[in-house]
Design a protein around this motif. Structure first.
Motif, short mmCIF file in Angstrom:
data_model
loop_
_atom_site.label_atom_id
_atom_site.label_comp_id
_atom_site.label_asym_id
_atom_site.label_seq_id
_atom_site.Cartn_x
_atom_site.Cartn_y
_atom_site.Cartn_z
N ALA A 110 0.83 -1.21 0.00
CA ALA A 110 0.00 0.00 0.00
C ALA A 110 0.87 1.26 0.00
O ALA A 110 0.56 2.23 -0.71
CB ALA A 110 -0.94 -0.01 1.20
N ALA A 111 1.95 1.25 0.77
CA ALA A 111 2.85 2.41 0.82
C ALA A 111 3.50 2.64 -0.54
O ALA A 111 3.58 3.78 -1.02
CB ALA A 111 3.92 2.20 1.89
N GLU A 113 2.36 1.55 -3.48
CA GLU A 113 1.32 1.94 -4.45
C GLU A 113 0.97 3.41 -4.32
O GLU A 113 0.66 4.07 -5.31
CB GLU A 113 0.08 1.05 -4.28
N GLN A 114 1.02 3.95 -3.11
CA GLN A 114 0.76 5.38 -2.91
C GLN A 114 1.83 6.22 -3.60
O GLN A 114 1.54 7.21 -4.27
CB GLN A 114 0.67 5.71 -1.42
N ALA A 117 1.24 6.03 -7.31
CA ALA A 117 0.10 6.85 -7.73
C ALA A 117 0.49 8.32 -7.82
O ALA A 117 0.14 9.01 -8.78
CB ALA A 117 -1.06 6.67 -6.75
N GLU A 118 1.26 8.80 -6.85
CA GLU A 118 1.70 10.19 -6.87
C GLU A 118 2.71 10.44 -7.98
O GLU A 118 2.64 11.44 -8.68
CB GLU A 118 2.27 10.57 -5.51
#
Length: 140
Positions: A110-111, A113-114, A117-118
């Protein structure tokens, strides 16, 4: 040609910026980028019902086999992965994520993927995936 006109030079700088973001996101989880990749790949393969050996994991992750072995020892020392002798081939080690590794892997994913995404926000996802797929696997 100016450096800003060189795709390789620009890719190098973009990759460095992306890697800095990944390293920053993983630092609180006490993982390096390569530790993350090997943990996440092992976790994913285990979730598919597979218990890969180190060679299969290295192929999945795209990492060097010797380096994979060294990093797996570190992950094992952190209690995130277990390496068990393969009953079919006593020279091989089968890999399994521990309970601690299974708890950490999705948080780390999740970290990352964040960060992705940014980082990739300026480019439509389908275009980024298409381009990166062609660069990563030109034979496809």
């Amino acid at each position: 040609m100016q450096p800003a006109e060189s795709p390789g030079f620009l890719l190098w700088h973009a990759t460095l910026r992306w890697q800095r973001g990944i390293a920053t996101a993983l630092a609180p989880l006490d993982l390096t980028h390569v530790q993350f990749v090997l943990l996440a790949c092992t976790w994913w393969l285990n979730g598919q019902g597979e218990h890969p050996n180190q060679l299969a994991l290295a192929r999945q992750a795209g990492t060097d086999v010797k380096m994979t072995s060294q990093v797996l020892r570190t992950l094992e020392g952190k209690g995130l992965v277990e390496r068990e002798v393969d009953p079919a081939d006593t020279r091989a080690k089968r890999l399994r994520v521990t309970a601690a590794g299974a708890e950490l892997a999705p948080r780390a994913i999740a970290a990352v993927e964040q960060v992705d995404a940014e980082f990739f926000r300026p480019v439509p996802v389908d275009q980024a995936l298409s381009l990166l797929g062609r660069l990563a696997h030109p034979e496809s």
